[in-house]
Design an enzyme around this catalytic site. Sequence first.
Site, short mmCIF file in Angstrom:
data_model
loop_
_atom_site.label_atom_id
_atom_site.label_comp_id
_atom_site.label_asym_id
_atom_site.label_seq_id
_atom_site.Cartn_x
_atom_site.Cartn_y
_atom_site.Cartn_z
N HIS A 35 22.59 125.01 24.80
CA HIS A 35 21.83 126.36 24.52
C HIS A 35 21.65 127.34 25.66
O HIS A 35 21.35 128.21 25.84
CB HIS A 35 20.05 126.15 24.76
CG HIS A 35 19.74 125.02 23.70
ND1 HIS A 35 19.97 125.22 22.55
CD2 HIS A 35 18.78 123.84 23.81
CE1 HIS A 35 19.53 124.01 21.79
NE2 HIS A 35 18.79 123.14 22.64
N HIS A 70 18.83 123.55 17.04
CA HIS A 70 19.76 122.31 17.01
C HIS A 70 20.38 122.18 15.61
O HIS A 70 21.07 121.11 15.33
CB HIS A 70 19.05 121.13 17.25
CG HIS A 70 18.17 121.32 18.64
ND1 HIS A 70 16.90 121.78 18.72
CD2 HIS A 70 18.40 121.05 19.90
CE1 HIS A 70 16.28 121.72 19.96
NE2 HIS A 70 17.36 121.40 20.79
#
Lengths: 223, 328
Positions: free
Chosen positions: B55, B214
């Site tokens: 991320h 995700h």
Amino acid sequence: MNGKSVMECVDAAHAVIEQHRDEIAQLDQAIGDGDHVFNLLRGLEALIELRPQIEGLEFQPALSLSASKLLSTIGGSSGPLLASLLMGMAKTPAPELNSSSLAAMFKSGVAMMAARGKAGVGEKTMLDVLIPVSETFEELTSTHVSSDQLLSAIKTRAEDGMLATREMIATKGRASFLGERAVGHIDPGARSSQLIITAICDLVAGRHESRASDALEYAGRGA
Amino acid sequence: MKKFINTPATYLMDSLNGFAAAHADLVTLHLEPLVLTRRERQSKVALISGGGSGHEPLHAGFIGHGMLDAACPGQVFTSPTPDQMIAAAELVDTGAGVLFIVKNYSGDKMNFEMAAEMLSTSNATVIINDDVAVENSSFTTGRRGVAGTVIVEKIVGALAETGANLEDCRLMAEHVNSRLASMGVALKSCIVPAAGTPTFNLPDDEIEIGVGIHGEPGRRRSPMASASSIVAELLGAILADLKPEAGVEVLLLVNGLGATPVSELYLLFNDARCQLEQRGLRVSRSLVGNYTTALEMAGASITLCLLSKELTALWDAPVHTAALRWGV
């Protein structure tokens, strides 16, 4: 039983998860994020690297060391959950090791895992395999069934629990974000738990049947 | 799979070593367990975050003056482990306590929870759940934590610099979280290096509305549409959740998920700002760029934070990190 028995189980678990790596990854990509099987393998490989230390210990201290290693290696949900299972087993008073004390250990390990995950049966997780298995294990050790009957009953219960997750809506973990969209898919954690339990039962029974033929079958049904 | 990697197994360490070397003036990388800490130490409440990698720049890119004191990177898309969080707390605690900022995922929560149980220094935890794509209910894990986390880290980080105590920092984090809402959209999947194949398959002419960071599926798949109608759908869900009063000032964050050009992010910002102003809201602060990514996913998320005088002042306060830097 001692640390060597723990490592035999770890080796059996590692072999069966490695064998079913792609299938579990596919199940997880369908309803999770695809990391479950890699986390599990990383944890099992860390235990294999720790073999000399684990093998040198008695049974429960070996479980305790394995729990700490899994906790600091796996991460994700599986790390705390599997560590709680082994830690719960390690902490159960067991003056002697036999099938009923093992059943009691397993039951309190599963209870500790359920408390950590705040989950129970019917939520599309590995507990859908582990809770029924712990019940069967406890019930049958208090009756006079043969060890073959016990092992085969556990394997059946594990398989039923795993298959039952297909029709469930997940309320815990990442699959819970999917709501109805997770229905129709077997939970990857339930599948890996069932595979490991079956492999350990086969190890105990001295049977090393290859269950490779199941792999694509379940992945296919889940898709 | 086409990626700049050496091997999937060394992906994380190779990247973290690069990050730590590139920002050696701001962060220190500790090994075994893996923790990044702020180089300059100050007596104040320490802010620690962490989560799966993939991320970036979240969270390590926000270590520095005015934001985080430490970050615990997990494997790609996998929560870090309790020993990392304990080590981080011991490294950065100055006696004022530590605040764990945790995104709402089962694994992150369990690992931080175990760390908090084992930790002897005073600590508190705040759970961020800004993603309105997921319906909240007592029967589910609940809303996910996504790009709004950056805003919590910035505002609470600024408050901690003023010498606020642990409880005030925790309350501020809860307060900001309650005024945040986000929703994302994916045009193309990401590929987890260890898996080597796309996490999901999206036909060329379809988009995933409400996607998670995700690659978790969102609310629905829909045909590709114009930027302004996609923005309208995201904003509709966000405003239905926040229910802002007319005239309120907002912070608008348009966040790239990894593979979307910055020019498209500005285009989305333009549409979002116009639509918000039409509804009587004033975009008084803005942030546009890749701040909470999902590897090479193509897509973006929109986050709104309802501001107040106090929150605006904390947002404007100086910050000096790898990924956010102003006022210094």
